[in-house]
Design an enzyme around this catalytic site. Structure first.
Site, PDB file in Angstrom:
ATOM      1  N   ARG A   1       0.809  -1.210   0.000  1.00 50.68           N
ATOM      2  CA  ARG A   1       0.000   0.000   0.000  1.00 50.68           C
ATOM      3  C   ARG A   1       0.849   1.269   0.000  1.00 50.68           C
ATOM      4  O   ARG A   1       0.513   2.263   0.625  1.00 50.68           O
ATOM      5  CB  ARG A   1      -0.965   0.027   1.195  1.00 50.68           C
ATOM      6  CG  ARG A   1      -1.920  -1.147   1.237  1.00 50.68           C
ATOM      7  CD  ARG A   1      -2.844  -1.190   0.023  1.00 50.68           C
ATOM      8  NE  ARG A   1      -3.689  -2.364   0.098  1.00 50.68           N
ATOM      9  CZ  ARG A   1      -3.366  -3.553  -0.435  1.00 50.68           C
ATOM     10  NH1 ARG A   1      -2.227  -3.685  -1.093  1.00 50.68           N
ATOM     11  NH2 ARG A   1      -4.163  -4.585  -0.329  1.00 50.68           N
TER      12      ARG A   1
ATOM     13  N   SER B   1     -11.426  -0.222   3.265  1.00 52.73           N
ATOM     14  CA  SER B   1     -10.679  -0.576   4.477  1.00 52.73           C
ATOM     15  C   SER B   1     -10.091   0.693   5.084  1.00 52.73           C
ATOM     16  O   SER B   1      -9.232   1.330   4.475  1.00 52.73           O
ATOM     17  CB  SER B   1      -9.565  -1.565   4.140  1.00 52.73           C
ATOM     18  OG  SER B   1     -10.104  -2.754   3.601  1.00 52.73           O
TER      19      SER B   1
ATOM     20  N   GLU C   1      -5.869   4.379   6.422  1.00 52.73           N
ATOM     21  CA  GLU C   1      -5.531   4.250   5.010  1.00 52.73           C
ATOM     22  C   GLU C   1      -5.950   5.468   4.195  1.00 52.73           C
ATOM     23  O   GLU C   1      -5.223   5.890   3.297  1.00 52.73           O
ATOM     24  CB  GLU C   1      -6.153   2.971   4.437  1.00 52.73           C
ATOM     25  CG  GLU C   1      -5.591   2.583   3.101  1.00 52.73           C
ATOM     26  CD  GLU C   1      -5.904   1.139   2.744  1.00 52.73           C
ATOM     27  OE1 GLU C   1      -5.947   0.848   1.538  1.00 52.73           O
ATOM     28  OE2 GLU C   1      -6.111   0.317   3.649  1.00 52.73           O
TER      29      GLU C   1
END
Length: 392
Positions: free
Chosen positions: A188, A286, A384
């Site tokens: 990520r 998420s 995130e």
């Protein structure tokens, strides 16, 4: 989403004309966020660069938005310029013929503008038997955001098919192409994402909330074949009825992934046959990344905690598992079942707007969950989405 990620998330964005004055709630899948100082829709690369350069020259805060699925923006809004790249299109060079047997029968060199809708591209890739993104079906957002966060799901990451990314370098005022080796992909993350903060930016400057490198175009190299990449994610393999490591038609993988995402509320309203509105889809996907811990810290977790090798002696565990075991059930809200912001009723890793939430409602929920996980397991969860005007 801003050019920081393309992720499973909530609701579709309404169409807006170039002269509209939207709130950020109109541009984000969480459907929260206040007014903007200025708004530009870029229909060409030149317009995108001009808008970015004008904001930087005027020292005006800049937010480049794609699908809006990785943003949590304050209720006060953004006192700067919001630029949305609305370009789309596909330039495909089928550079090899199918002279080989099996899945690796050719290659495609694809170039796409940053504004291209991600899932529309995946659908076309599957239809044309371009291999390598079929498990990334159903992720909202744009091509420009995909490499920034190195989107991944069900055992695939976009870094597996990216050859290079052409960008506008805000520091030098020039176009710059970054090759695969220069993009520094990780879990990520990428050089593109890390250029947004002073501590990790290549030039030591703060570029926020839009990174130093604004993606203009993405070049992908994909194999051509009738079967998918090997299915490596056990949940997906079970849904497909195959063994881990086997290949299967890419169209079957796409259909199975859309079913799995739909069951977790991780699709846009209207995608996958869901009746709108579905408040479990009003999210940023998420909300926390899966923690990557030193081996000693991972060893201190309960024996049943998920553990996956993450390289360099580190271990990745599951944020959803930690949240659930810290006592936060699906549908949890700070003020109970009538809370305007709650965990998804299908997936504890998604924070959702139940129809009337504010950014502060979502921040309060995120803080509560993060504090509970830290107190229970000693693990600090990292958000995130890009937070604009708010902090946890």
């Amino acid at each position: 989403m801003s050019q920081t990620a393309a992720k499973p998330a909530g609701a579709a964005r309404p169409a807006l004309g170039p002269d509209a004055s939207p709130n950020l709630s109109d541009l984000t899948t969480l459907r929260v966020g206040g007014p903007v100082g200025g708004y530009v829709e870029a229909t060409s690369e030149a317009e995108l660069i001009d808008a970015v350069r004008a904001a930087d020259d005027a020292e005006t805060p800049l937010l480049v938005v794609g699908g809006g699925s990785n943003l949590l923006v304050s209720d006060e809004g953004f006192d700067g310029v919001v630029v949305r790249d609305v370009r789309s299109g596909l330039d495909a060079d089928l550079s090899a013929s199918c002279e080989l047997e099996g899945p690796a029968c050719g290659g495609a060199n694809l170039t796409l503008p940053a504004g291209q809708d991600w899932d529309a591209f995946v659908a076309e890739a599957v239809a044309n038997e371009w291999i390598g993104v079929e498990a990334l079906s159903g992720i909202p957002g744009t091509l420009g955001a995909a490499p920034v966060q190195n989107i991944g799901a069900y055992g695939q990451e976009v870094s597996g098919v990216i050859a290079s990314v052409r960008t506008w370098d805000r520091a030098t005022g020039r176009r710059r192409t970054l090759t695969l080796s220069e993009l520094g992909f990780g879990y990520r993350t990428s050089v593109l994402k890390r250029s947004m903060r002073a501590s990790t930016s290549p030039d030591g400057e703060v570029w926020y909330p839009t990174p130093r490198y604004v993606v203009l175009e993405v070049n992908l190299q994909m194999r051509i074949g009738s079967l998918s990449e090997p299915v490596v994610y056990p949940e997906l393999a079970r849904r497909l009825g195959v063994e881990v490591g086997q290949r299967t038609p890419s169209s079957d993988v796409r259909a199975a992934v859309l079913e799995l995402r739909g069951g977790k509320g991780m699709l846009l309203d209207g995608v996958g046959g869901a009746a709108a509105p579905d408040h479990d889809r009003w999210s940023a996907g998420s909300f926390f990344t899966n923690p990557i811990l030193p081996a000693a810290d991972a060893e201190a977790l309960p024996a049943e905690a998920p553990r996956f090798p993450a390289g360099d002696g580190q271990v990745k565990t599951s944020a959803a598992w930690l949240i659930d075991r810290a006592g936060f059930d699906k549908g949890y809200g700070v003020a109970g079942e009538h809370s305007p912001a709650r965990l998804s009723t299908r997936h504890t890793l998604a924070l959702t707007n139940r129809g009337g939430a504010t950014a502060q409602d979502l921040v309060a929920l995120a803080r509560t969950v993060r504090a509970g996980v830290r107190e229970t397991f000693g693990v600090a969860l990292e958000p995130e989405p890009v937070l604009v005007g708010v902090a946890l």
